[in-house]
Design a protein around this motif. Structure first.
Motif, short mmCIF file in Angstrom:
data_model
loop_
_atom_site.label_atom_id
_atom_site.label_comp_id
_atom_site.label_asym_id
_atom_site.label_seq_id
_atom_site.Cartn_x
_atom_site.Cartn_y
_atom_site.Cartn_z
N GLY A 1 -22.84 17.92 6.64
CA GLY A 1 -22.51 19.00 7.78
C GLY A 1 -21.80 18.09 8.49
O GLY A 1 -21.20 17.47 8.26
N SER A 2 -21.30 18.53 9.77
CA SER A 2 -20.24 18.83 10.17
C SER A 2 -20.71 18.62 11.85
O SER A 2 -19.94 18.10 12.72
N GLU A 3 -22.10 18.04 12.50
CA GLU A 3 -22.77 17.48 13.27
C GLU A 3 -23.32 16.26 12.98
O GLU A 3 -23.68 16.28 11.75
N ASP A 4 -23.73 15.65 13.94
CA ASP A 4 -25.32 14.87 13.76
C ASP A 4 -26.65 15.47 14.15
O ASP A 4 -26.49 15.52 15.49
N LEU A 5 -27.56 14.07 13.75
CA LEU A 5 -29.11 14.58 14.94
C LEU A 5 -29.22 12.82 15.11
O LEU A 5 -29.05 12.58 14.02
N LEU A 6 -29.75 12.43 15.91
CA LEU A 6 -29.62 10.69 16.37
C LEU A 6 -30.57 10.55 16.93
O LEU A 6 -31.56 11.79 17.59
N ILE A 7 -32.10 9.92 16.52
CA ILE A 7 -33.10 9.44 16.56
C ILE A 7 -32.88 8.42 17.31
O ILE A 7 -32.12 7.46 16.76
N SER A 8 -34.44 7.96 17.92
CA SER A 8 -34.21 6.82 18.87
C SER A 8 -35.80 6.71 19.26
O SER A 8 -36.61 7.52 18.96
N GLU A 9 -36.70 5.67 19.25
CA GLU A 9 -38.32 5.52 19.53
C GLU A 9 -38.34 4.68 20.60
O GLU A 9 -37.70 3.75 21.00
N VAL A 10 -38.77 4.98 21.86
CA VAL A 10 -38.59 4.83 22.84
C VAL A 10 -40.60 4.89 23.69
O VAL A 10 -40.60 6.14 23.58
N GLU A 11 -40.49 3.32 23.96
CA GLU A 11 -42.07 3.68 24.29
C GLU A 11 -43.39 4.80 23.64
O GLU A 11 -43.98 5.35 24.31
N GLY A 12 -43.17 4.03 22.19
CA GLY A 12 -44.12 5.09 21.49
C GLY A 12 -43.41 6.48 21.48
O GLY A 12 -44.05 6.79 20.46
N SER A 13 -42.23 6.82 21.91
CA SER A 13 -42.27 8.79 21.32
C SER A 13 -40.46 8.52 20.44
O SER A 13 -39.80 7.99 21.41
#
Length: 310
Positions: free
Chosen positions: A52-64
């Motif tokens: 892909g030419s784009e990114d999906l970024l992920i994080s986990e914050v306060e259980g979400s």
């Protein structure tokens, strides 16, 4: 692949979405009850993480779990929140939008896909919120296809019978050795249909899925092929979005064989009859709208884009 930007500054604490995030992602999604087709993890993976030419970024914050989209617009990197936090947490959502504003150096922040049921909960963001309707997705009850009884399903039964009456039709699971023949069928379909679909050239994720579907468990992604006289004339992929909800992900068929695409979808629905609902996404042409309506959706589900300006 993707943007190749370092995840520093306003991107600190984020990581690129990968196959190892599948279970964390689904555990979070299972707490939401959301229906949006775009939340299907194999779609996200094959569209963004593979070539892909784009990114999906992920994080986990306060259980979400929080998902962002990072792309270039006019040679400038731009960030948006892809979904609402999973599960929804208003405090976390505000943090996500502040991250987007900081990265873009802008007072505006976008949320890319939001289910219609969740738009109302955005009224407490201390921001000017504008909800833009994007499309309506077709939602099916897969349990009705085993019997297809009654007058309303007569036309569908007739279409299916055109294929079922043949003695040269075989249905089986997709195997890795089927990939090149499926891709050839897809190319033939694209050549015939190119005047009907504006984004036919962008279906790279289908090729990625055909080539790499084996990386997912069958629950999350299974393939079905239909052979006519020993030749693959239809193929499709589907799988679980979350508990109770499945995704009719990809279907291609030889349109010269009457009723074949409906027959493919019918057989895939039978595979998914353990789910409460199946999402078949939107339809962007009159022909596709007619075809999806003829398969008896139980509802149409709205998807929105959110602009939140301070």
């Amino acid at each position: 692949m993707g943007t190749d930007l370092e995840l520093t500054g306003a991107l600190s604490g984020l990581r690129r979405l990968g196959l190892s995030d599948l279970q964390t992602y689904k555990n979070a999604l299972n707490q939401t009850g959301r229906i949006c087709w775009q939340q299907y993890f194999p779609f996200l993976y094959f569209f963004y993480a593979v070539n892909g030419s784009e990114d999906l970024l992920i994080s986990e914050v306060e259980g979400s779990v929080c998902i962002y989209r990072l792309r270039f617009e006019d040679k400038q990197p731009k960030l948006c929140l892809y979904f609402l936090p999973m599960p929804m947490n208003e405090r976390v959502l505000k943090q996500c939008l502040e991250r987007v504003r900081e990265f873009n150096n802008s007072k505006r922040a976008f949320i890319y896909w939001v289910d219609e049921e969740n738009v109302r909960m955005l009224g407490n963001l201390n921001a000017s919120v504008r909800a833009i309707p994007l499309n309506r997705e077709y939602i099916y009850n897969p349990k009705i296809y085993r019997s297809l009884s009654g007058k309303n399903t007569r036309e569908l039964r007739r279409n299916l019978d055109k294929v079922r009456a043949r003695d040269d039709v075989e249905v089986r699971a997709f195997a890795a050795g089927d990939a090149e023949e499926c891709l050839a069928l897809m190319d033939e379909w694209a050549l015939i249909q190119q005047d009907k679909y504006e984004q036919i050239a962008y279906q790279r994720y289908t090729r990625n899925c055909v080539r790499e579907s084996a990386i997912f468990d069958k629950k999350d992604l299974f393939g079905t092929i239909v052979l006519v006289a020993g030749k693959i004339c239809a193929f499709g992929f589907a799988g679980e979005i979350r508990t109770g909800l499945a995704n009719l992900f990809i279907t291609y068929s030889d349109h010269n064989i009457k009723g074949l695409n409906k027959f493919l979808i019918y057989r895939m629905m039978l595979e998914m009859e353990g789910y409460d609902l199946v999402n078949s996404a939107m339809a962007d042409t009159p022909g596709l709208k007619y075809a999806k309506a003829s398969l008896f959706p139980v509802s149409m589900h709205g998807i929105y884009r959110i602009h939140a300006a301070k």
